[in-house]
Write an enzyme that holds these catalytic residues in place. Structure first.
Site, PDB file in Angstrom:
ATOM      1  N   SER A 158    -110.922  40.883  25.600  1.00  0.00           N
ATOM      2  CA  SER A 158    -110.845  39.466  25.992  1.00  0.00           C
ATOM      3  C   SER A 158    -112.242  38.911  26.254  1.00  0.00           C
ATOM      4  O   SER A 158    -112.590  37.824  25.775  1.00  0.00           O
ATOM      5  CB  SER A 158    -109.999  39.303  27.259  1.00  0.00           C
ATOM      6  OG  SER A 158    -108.676  39.740  27.038  1.00  0.00           O
ATOM      7  N   HIS A 189    -111.505  33.563  31.433  1.00  0.00           N
ATOM      8  CA  HIS A 189    -110.513  34.639  31.244  1.00  0.00           C
ATOM      9  C   HIS A 189    -109.231  34.344  32.018  1.00  0.00           C
ATOM     10  O   HIS A 189    -108.126  34.643  31.559  1.00  0.00           O
ATOM     11  CB  HIS A 189    -111.149  35.954  31.713  1.00  0.00           C
ATOM     12  CG  HIS A 189    -110.277  37.156  31.633  1.00  0.00           C
ATOM     13  ND1 HIS A 189    -109.728  37.741  32.740  1.00  0.00           N
ATOM     14  CD2 HIS A 189    -109.840  37.883  30.571  1.00  0.00           C
ATOM     15  CE1 HIS A 189    -108.997  38.796  32.363  1.00  0.00           C
ATOM     16  NE2 HIS A 189    -109.060  38.900  31.068  1.00  0.00           N
TER      17      HIS A 189
END
Lengths: 215, 215
Positions: free
Chosen positions: A17, A43
């Site tokens: 990510s 995130h």
């Protein structure tokens, strides 16, 4: 629209990510030292606006990390922010998280003063004797009260994470903090949230925790 | 940049916020019955993208409210979402919130199966015998596992709130749910979060609670 699931091991999801976020941030300008904070907020929200709306007071990163190292506690304005902060890592340095929103004396003080419970929480926090980091992700009234307590020299935060979200006095409360000399990390504008407040705390904690990715 | 604080009584802040959101949503098209959910998510995020990316299965509102009325429990994939849900209102109808992320048996099952704890939580939830609402605001792996459990007819959720956030399999996990016949509220795309999951739950709860604003 992607429909096929990507094969990623559980332990690799976070690193993957952060890789995607780093890639998509290319071309955006911000001081490299703030990258881990900006990226962890993105995130948490998948909202790249935070690359532009996070503001950092001069030297805030070193001050914040020093505060954690010396065992600062974190005060939040919601149980949700408290739930989101990595309390295990904080405890390694001697810190804990306080949230007074459910306290009976806070409810009574808020009623008596015609203010919000979040604001009354700040008065209660002012009585703590440890170094304090404030993580305000919800209530602009908490941020305004914190500002007043600083003006009255009743409190001197090690760090203010000023990221309340919303539509009534949110923008203004953040501008108050931006005009102070206090160490701050502020999400200018309407956006923010308890999740953002927790993400900023965790980004700082993980910078001090060797075992974590996302730096 | 507004700098003067608006004078609003604590009890009026939420109504004033919803008034602003309603005003700024003018021109956006969505079924009126979903307004309270869309608005509460925007209230929680200050992100008007949610006016476009929230998807509702046919008749989901009535099904969701019926489930709450008959005492459904809510299962979350984070402590943060659990912290954000109004558990007092849910308890009025006989429901409670479950989160198994910190459970030792869940950690062990995840290790044994090479999956995430969030996915293992879904297996544990499948053993509950009450009607269940799933509020997934973080882990796409939880949503994928929920999908598999439905395919295997091991679980039949009353409602899936599918709003994980992020960059790895988040989009795909939501598309899986959108392709089912299950009652769902899904934030299509990368955005979502524990705060969004809690906001959707609270919007539903407040529709059934006469004392609340923001409908």
């Amino acid at each position: 629209m992607k429909t096929e699931l990507e094969r990623v091991l559980p332990m690799d999801i976070e690193a993957r990510s952060f890789g995607i976020i780093t890639e998509e941030l290319k071309g955006k300008e911000f001081p490299e030292e703030y990258g881990p904070i900006i990226k962890r907020v993105i995130h948490t929200t998948a909202d790249f606006d935070y690359a532009d709306n996070l503001f950092f007071s001069e030297g805030v990163l070193e001050k914040a990390l020093d505060a954690i190292r010396k065992g600062a506690d974190i005060v939040t304005d919601t149980q949700m922010a408290k739930a989101g902060i990595n309390k295990k890592v904080l405890a390694k340095f001697g810190g804990q998280v306080h949230n007074f929103m459910a306290d009976e004396d806070v409810a009574a003080a808020a009623r008596a003063q015609g203010t919000t419970r979040a604001a009354a929480c700040m008065d209660k926090a002012a009585k703590l004797t440890k170094p304090l980091i404030f993580a305000i992700g919800n209530a602009p009234t908490a941020l305004v009260r914190l500002y007043e307590l600083m003006q009255e020299e009743l409190i001197k935060p090690e760090l203010i994470i000023g990221v309340p979200v919303g539509f009534v006095n949110v923008v203004q409360s953040k501008e108050l903090i931006l005009a102070t000399d206090a160490p701050y990390i502020v999400a200018r504008g309407r956006k923010g949230g308890s999740n953002v407040a927790a993400a900023v705390c965790n980004a700082l904690l993980y910078l001090l925790d060797e075992t974590r990715t996302g730096k």
